[in-house]
Design an enzyme around this catalytic site. Structure first.
Site, PDB file in Angstrom:
ATOM      1  N   GLY A 249      -6.092  -3.053   4.189  1.00  0.00           N
ATOM      2  CA  GLY A 249      -6.026  -4.201   5.085  1.00  0.00           C
ATOM      3  C   GLY A 249      -6.734  -4.071   6.414  1.00  0.00           C
ATOM      4  O   GLY A 249      -6.743  -5.021   7.201  1.00  0.00           O
ATOM      5  N   GLU A 294      -4.994   2.396   0.805  1.00  0.00           N
ATOM      6  CA  GLU A 294      -5.909   1.694  -0.102  1.00  0.00           C
ATOM      7  C   GLU A 294      -6.877   0.783   0.624  1.00  0.00           C
ATOM      8  O   GLU A 294      -6.839  -0.436   0.434  1.00  0.00           O
ATOM      9  CB  GLU A 294      -5.099   0.796  -1.049  1.00  0.00           C
ATOM     10  CG  GLU A 294      -4.201   1.498  -1.982  1.00  0.00           C
ATOM     11  CD  GLU A 294      -3.244   0.527  -2.643  1.00  0.00           C
ATOM     12  OE1 GLU A 294      -2.649   0.924  -3.643  1.00  0.00           O
ATOM     13  OE2 GLU A 294      -3.082  -0.613  -2.161  1.00  0.00           O
ATOM     14  N   GLY A 296     -10.160  -1.281   1.194  1.00  0.00           N
ATOM     15  CA  GLY A 296     -11.246  -1.804   0.370  1.00  0.00           C
ATOM     16  C   GLY A 296     -12.337  -2.351   1.274  1.00  0.00           C
ATOM     17  O   GLY A 296     -13.423  -1.779   1.418  1.00  0.00           O
ATOM     18  N   TYR A 338     -12.400 -19.701   2.311  1.00  0.00           N
ATOM     19  CA  TYR A 338     -11.644 -19.373   3.535  1.00  0.00           C
ATOM     20  C   TYR A 338     -12.311 -19.867   4.815  1.00  0.00           C
ATOM     21  O   TYR A 338     -11.879 -19.493   5.900  1.00  0.00           O
ATOM     22  CB  TYR A 338     -11.487 -17.843   3.683  1.00  0.00           C
ATOM     23  CG  TYR A 338     -11.202 -17.076   2.428  1.00  0.00           C
ATOM     24  CD1 TYR A 338     -10.007 -17.259   1.736  1.00  0.00           C
ATOM     25  CD2 TYR A 338     -12.106 -16.128   1.945  1.00  0.00           C
ATOM     26  CE1 TYR A 338      -9.733 -16.522   0.590  1.00  0.00           C
ATOM     27  CE2 TYR A 338     -11.833 -15.390   0.801  1.00  0.00           C
ATOM     28  CZ  TYR A 338     -10.651 -15.594   0.131  1.00  0.00           C
ATOM     29  OH  TYR A 338     -10.391 -14.864  -0.999  1.00  0.00           O
ATOM     30  N   CYS A 365     -24.542 -27.555  -6.656  1.00  0.00           N
ATOM     31  CA  CYS A 365     -24.428 -29.011  -6.563  1.00  0.00           C
ATOM     32  C   CYS A 365     -23.096 -29.436  -5.997  1.00  0.00           C
ATOM     33  O   CYS A 365     -22.298 -30.083  -6.684  1.00  0.00           O
ATOM     34  CB  CYS A 365     -24.662 -29.605  -7.941  1.00  0.00           C
ATOM     35  SG  CYS A 365     -26.393 -29.529  -8.360  1.00  0.00           S
ATOM     36  N   GLU A 366     -22.818 -29.041  -4.795  1.00  0.00           N
ATOM     37  CA  GLU A 366     -21.684 -29.612  -4.078  1.00  0.00           C
ATOM     38  C   GLU A 366     -21.830 -29.360  -2.588  1.00  0.00           C
ATOM     39  O   GLU A 366     -22.396 -28.341  -2.165  1.00  0.00           O
ATOM     40  CB  GLU A 366     -20.349 -29.116  -4.619  1.00  0.00           C
ATOM     41  CG  GLU A 366     -20.130 -27.638  -4.622  1.00  0.00           C
ATOM     42  CD  GLU A 366     -18.775 -27.322  -5.259  1.00  0.00           C
ATOM     43  OE1 GLU A 366     -18.759 -27.176  -6.497  1.00  0.00           O
ATOM     44  OE2 GLU A 366     -17.770 -27.241  -4.532  1.00  0.00           O
ATOM     45  N   TYR A 394     -15.757  -8.311  -1.314  1.00  0.00           N
ATOM     46  CA  TYR A 394     -15.311  -9.623  -1.818  1.00  0.00           C
ATOM     47  C   TYR A 394     -16.428 -10.656  -1.898  1.00  0.00           C
ATOM     48  O   TYR A 394     -16.196 -11.847  -1.725  1.00  0.00           O
ATOM     49  CB  TYR A 394     -14.128 -10.142  -0.975  1.00  0.00           C
ATOM     50  CG  TYR A 394     -12.982  -9.150  -0.905  1.00  0.00           C
ATOM     51  CD1 TYR A 394     -12.244  -8.850  -2.040  1.00  0.00           C
ATOM     52  CD2 TYR A 394     -12.660  -8.492   0.284  1.00  0.00           C
ATOM     53  CE1 TYR A 394     -11.210  -7.919  -2.002  1.00  0.00           C
ATOM     54  CE2 TYR A 394     -11.627  -7.563   0.332  1.00  0.00           C
ATOM     55  CZ  TYR A 394     -10.912  -7.290  -0.808  1.00  0.00           C
ATOM     56  OH  TYR A 394      -9.892  -6.367  -0.766  1.00  0.00           O
TER      57      TYR A 394
HETATM   58  N1  LLP Z   1      -4.109  -2.927  -1.801  1.00  0.00           N
HETATM   59  C1  LLP Z   1      -3.610  -4.079  -2.293  1.00  0.00           C
HETATM   60  C2  LLP Z   1      -2.384  -4.051  -3.058  1.00  0.00           C
HETATM   61  C3  LLP Z   1      -4.300  -5.288  -2.051  1.00  0.00           C
HETATM   62  O1  LLP Z   1      -3.785  -6.412  -2.524  1.00  0.00           O
HETATM   63  C4  LLP Z   1      -5.510  -5.274  -1.331  1.00  0.00           C
HETATM   64  C5  LLP Z   1      -6.262  -6.517  -1.101  1.00  0.00           C
HETATM   65  C6  LLP Z   1      -5.992  -4.045  -0.856  1.00  0.00           C
HETATM   66  C7  LLP Z   1      -5.252  -2.891  -1.101  1.00  0.00           C
HETATM   67  C8  LLP Z   1      -7.276  -3.912  -0.086  1.00  0.00           C
HETATM   68  O2  LLP Z   1      -7.227  -4.605   1.114  1.00  0.00           O
HETATM   69  P1  LLP Z   1      -8.483  -4.510   2.130  1.00  0.00           P
HETATM   70  O3  LLP Z   1      -8.512  -3.099   2.684  1.00  0.00           O
HETATM   71  O4  LLP Z   1      -9.701  -4.806   1.355  1.00  0.00           O
HETATM   72  O5  LLP Z   1      -8.183  -5.514   3.158  1.00  0.00           O
HETATM   73  N2  LLP Z   1     -10.663 -12.080  -1.315  1.00  0.00           N
HETATM   74  C9  LLP Z   1     -10.156 -11.924   0.031  1.00  0.00           C
HETATM   75  C10 LLP Z   1      -9.407 -10.619   0.223  1.00  0.00           C
HETATM   76  C11 LLP Z   1      -8.267 -10.420  -0.746  1.00  0.00           C
HETATM   77  C12 LLP Z   1      -7.565  -9.120  -0.534  1.00  0.00           C
HETATM   78  C13 LLP Z   1      -6.617  -8.855  -1.652  1.00  0.00           C
HETATM   79  N3  LLP Z   1      -5.909  -7.625  -1.594  1.00  0.00           N
HETATM   80  C14 LLP Z   1     -11.333 -12.050   1.024  1.00  0.00           C
HETATM   81  O6  LLP Z   1     -12.460 -12.269   0.593  1.00  0.00           O
HETATM   82  O7  LLP Z   1     -11.120 -11.969   2.223  1.00  0.00           O
END
Ligand code: LLP
Length: 442
Positions: A249, A294, A296, A338, A365-366, A394
């Site tokens: 996060g 975790e 990402g 978003y 096309c939107e 993402y």
């Molecule tokens: N762990 C779990 C259980 C999660 O659900 C997520 C993200 C992460 C780790 C990794 O979080 P990060 O470090 O990437 O913030 N599609 C959206 C983001 C969805 C995130 C979902 N879960 C966007 O484009 O902003």
């Protein structure tokens, strides 16, 4: 503008990534194209790992949350860096396994894992499964029994901490589709349920409070709550927590409203979390758990840029100016989903002053197919190379073939060399799974 590491403007006035001129990359590989700076990805992985090693005696593991960007090469980098990964579907798991990633360092998530995904996960020997429903616990136990396996599991806890970009609020919310709430007693109930399963070995707890978060305090608060919960479970059920997964996060820089964090800042987030876990372990007389996190977005987000070629330009005097690019919501759906705000620049004219604000539109096309709204740019011409920054997380992972456009290829750039990590699609790829029933052929 947060140009970090190998992202810079070179002597030719062009954007450069990984020691390569972005305009050359665009020429060589075509556009639209995702380009990833390998050095940045590796440094982020190392930053987190070094905190676990240095501040927590190596008693833990960084898991790259591969939903942010999943392809074989990224798992290969994670493997080389000695970290684990989290996967959320059979598809991500398959990709990791195909790349040669060690399955015991894979953690599997999901609020509705399918029976076939659990079967597959057990066949692969994934290290740990994060249980998210009573049904899943029952299903997993019986699959494990059928295979004569004792499967290690964590339980996903909802600590009631809701985090936002600019504020955090404590709630006792039970309305999330994820996890078991501490406040309504379901977290304790599932712990009891799992502990009674013969083929499941409860290792501990997991929580994830959200994404694109900048407040250190939100993470610390969540860690406090989960550790307190672990103490209650010890006292109530006699189970001692062995592993604690504090989720991901950490936020990244997208636009001028976002803080420009440095590697040390990310290390500080983790240090604060480690300190909170240690403090709580002492406070509740718990052994310090094996610690997992975790991230990402923060690992791949700023490492990625998307390169486009400017095509049609539509100037509606006194209203709006659109510059259309050869991409769109099929390769970056984040504005459509978003209203995300990005930073863009002309890669071939990166030194020129911005003289106007334009909306970067895609080719779908939107009308909502926009990439970035009201971005300052020099006056763009058809043929210019537009770079949108911080598209590593993402974007590819949420891309689609909408309008039967190609999902762009991706290149990994390092030390002045670029190579494909995701090949370009072809028209044949688009019809690969299409079938025409016989009666439609007449
Ligand atoms: N762990 C779990 C259980 C999660 O659900 C997520 C993200 C992460 C780790 C990794 O979080 P990060 O470090 O990437 O913030 N599609 C959206 C983001 C969805 C995130 C979902 N879960 C966007 O484009 O902003």
């Amino acid at each position: 503008m947060n140009l970090r590491d190998t992202l810079k403007i070179n002597k030719a006035g062009h954007l450069e990534i990984g020691g390569m001129d972005a305009v050359d990359i665009a020429r060589r590989f075509g556009t639209p194209l995702y380009a990833f700076d390998e050095a940045h990805i590796r440094r982020m992985m190392r930053t987190y790992k070094s905190v676990i090693d240095g501040e927590y005696g190596g008693n833990g593991m960084v898991l790259y949350a591969s939903k942010a960007f999943s392809c074989e090469a990224i798992y290969a980098i994670a493997r080389q860096e000695g970290i684990g990964v989290d996967v959320v579907s059979g598809g991500e798991l398959y990709t990791a396994v195909q790349s040669g990633f060690p399955s015991n360092k894979i953690y599997m998530h999901g609020n509705n894992k399918l029976e076939r995904e659990l079967e597959y996960a057990l066949d692969c020997g994934v290290g740990n499964i994060v249980v998210d429903s009573f049904r899943e616990a029952d299903m997993l136990d019986s699959i494990a029994a059928g295979k004569n396996i004792i499967q290690k599991v964590l339980i996903r806890i909802n600590p009631g901490v809701e985090a936002h970009t600019h504020a955090f609020v404590q709630t006792a919310r039970t309305d999330s589709k994820f996890g078991f709430s501490i406040s309504d007693g379901t977290a304790e109930a599932i712990a009891k349920h799992v502990l009674a399963k013969k083929n499941l070995e409860l290792r501990g707890f997991h929580c994830h409070i959200g994404s694109q978060i900048f407040e250190k305090q939100s993470f610390v608060l969540a860690a406090n709550k989960v550790m307190q919960f672990a103490a209650e479970i010890r006292d109530g059920l006699g189970f001692e927590v062995k592993e604690l997964n504090i989720g991901g996060g950490f936020g990244v820089w997208y636009n001028s409203d976002d803080p420009e964090l440095k590697y040390e800042d990310y290390a500080d987030y983790l240090k604060a979390l480690v300190a909170a876990v240690k403090h709580n372990a002492a406070k509740y007389k718990l052994a310090e758990p094996y610690l997992l996190l975790e991230p990402g977005r923060s690992i791949v987000g700023e490492a990625g840029i998307t390169l486009y070629t400017v095509g049609a330009i539509k100037d509606i005097p006194a209203v709006k100016k659109y510059i259309a690019v050869d991409g769109g919501m099929f390769e970056n759906p984040r504005y459509a989903l978003y209203q995300s705000r990005y930073t863009a620049l002309l890669a071939n004219r990166a030194n020129e002053p911005c003289t106007e604000k334009v909306t970067v539109a895609g080719k779908c096309c939107e009308s909502g197919d926009l990439i970035a709204v009201d971005v300052p740019l020099p006056e763009a011409q058809s043929g210019d190379i537009l770079a949108v920054l911080t598209t590593g997380a993402y974007n590819y992972s949420m891309a689609s073939n909408y309008n039967r456009n190609f999902i762009p290829a991706a290149v990994l750039v390092n030390n002045g060399e670029a190579e494909y990590i995701i090949r370009p699609q072809t028209y044949e790829d688009l019809v690969r799974n299409d079938l025409i029933p016989e009666r439609l052929k007449k």
